[in-house]
Enzyme design. Structure first.
Site, short mmCIF file in Angstrom:
data_model
loop_
_atom_site.label_atom_id
_atom_site.label_comp_id
_atom_site.label_asym_id
_atom_site.label_seq_id
_atom_site.Cartn_x
_atom_site.Cartn_y
_atom_site.Cartn_z
CG MET A 198 -2.26 7.05 1.52
SD MET A 198 -3.07 6.46 3.04
CE MET A 198 -1.92 5.15 3.51
N GLY A 246 2.20 9.96 6.33
CA GLY A 246 2.88 9.47 5.14
C GLY A 246 3.06 7.98 5.10
CB SER A 247 1.58 5.36 5.44
OG SER A 247 0.41 6.14 5.56
NE ARG A 248 3.79 0.24 -1.36
CZ ARG A 248 4.65 0.13 -2.35
NH1 ARG A 248 5.54 1.08 -2.54
NH2 ARG A 248 4.64 -0.92 -3.15
#
Length: 220
Positions: free
Chosen positions: A99, A187-189
């Site tokens: 993301m 901001g990540s996953r």
């Protein structure tokens, strides 16, 4: 569009700070290039943060039974078989969604079932698109057991900018597609671990939409 509950406090604080800065600047230097420049930057900054915390209303439009639905907006950055050694302790099919800061950062349950396990682990904050982020970054894990007894692991992973993972899932509760599993700030996953042999419905670098895009079909 609604503002996500995880962003209301931050947005109010940011608005207050920017308002005070701009009012103080106006009364100190008056109208001029400096004031208008700061006002412009303040507006853009607030709108960017507001956009990040948007919370769209979504419902999966089809029968979700047997399907694994994308738990997050973003780009597919991994489809591979791996050894999952932290929770499931077996070989799994891993599907990873990265993301960016421009994506919606709410996370949805990828399958219907019962929450079997929830845990949080502190870690590093390297870029979330890197493979090592799955095992070295701050992360939360949610294991869901489907009606057919299949364990699905969804792992929220903090990125270089993300410093807070929120997980709503509670062990023992029923969960369903369309319900939010959590939220990751900035901001990540999200990694999803499935049984080896699961039919994959997406491909590398594909853009997916949380709670809308089917990413896999579980074996019956």
């Amino acid at each position: 569009m609604k503002v996500h509950k995880e962003g209301t406090g931050l947005l109010l604080t940011l608005f207050t700070i920017l308002f005070i800065v701009n009012i103080t600047l106006y009364h100190t230097v008056g109208k001029g290039m400096l004031f208008y420049s700061v006002a412009f930057v303040s507006t853009v900054l607030f709108l960017l943060v507001l956009n990040f915390f948007r919370s769209p209303f979504r419902r999966f439009p089809y029968d979700s039974e047997g399907l694994v639905i994308a738990p997050a907006d973003g780009t597919i950055v991994a489809i591979e078989e791996v050894m999952e050694n932290e929770i499931l302790h077996k070989k799994c099919l891993q599907i990873s969604i990265f993301m960016s800061i421009f994506n919606v950062h709410a996370n949805w349950f990828p399958v219907n079932g019962t929450v079997k396990h929830v845990s949080h682990q502190n870690g590093r904050f390297m870029a979330a698109y890197l493979p090592k982020s799955s095992t070295e970054n701050e992360r939360s894990a949610v294991v869901i057991t489907t009606r057919n007894g299949v364990d699905v692991l969804a792992r929220q992973i903090a990125g270089a900018m993300a410093r807070r993972i929120v997980t709503y899932a509670k062990p023992g509760e029923k969960c369903h597609v369309d319900e939010q599993m959590g939220f990751i700030k900035f901001g990540s996953r999200v990694d999803v671990y499935l049984p080896v042999g699961t039919e994959v419905l997406i491909e590398m670098d594909q853009k997916v939409t949380g709670n809308q895009t089917p990413i896999a079909r579980l074996s019956k």
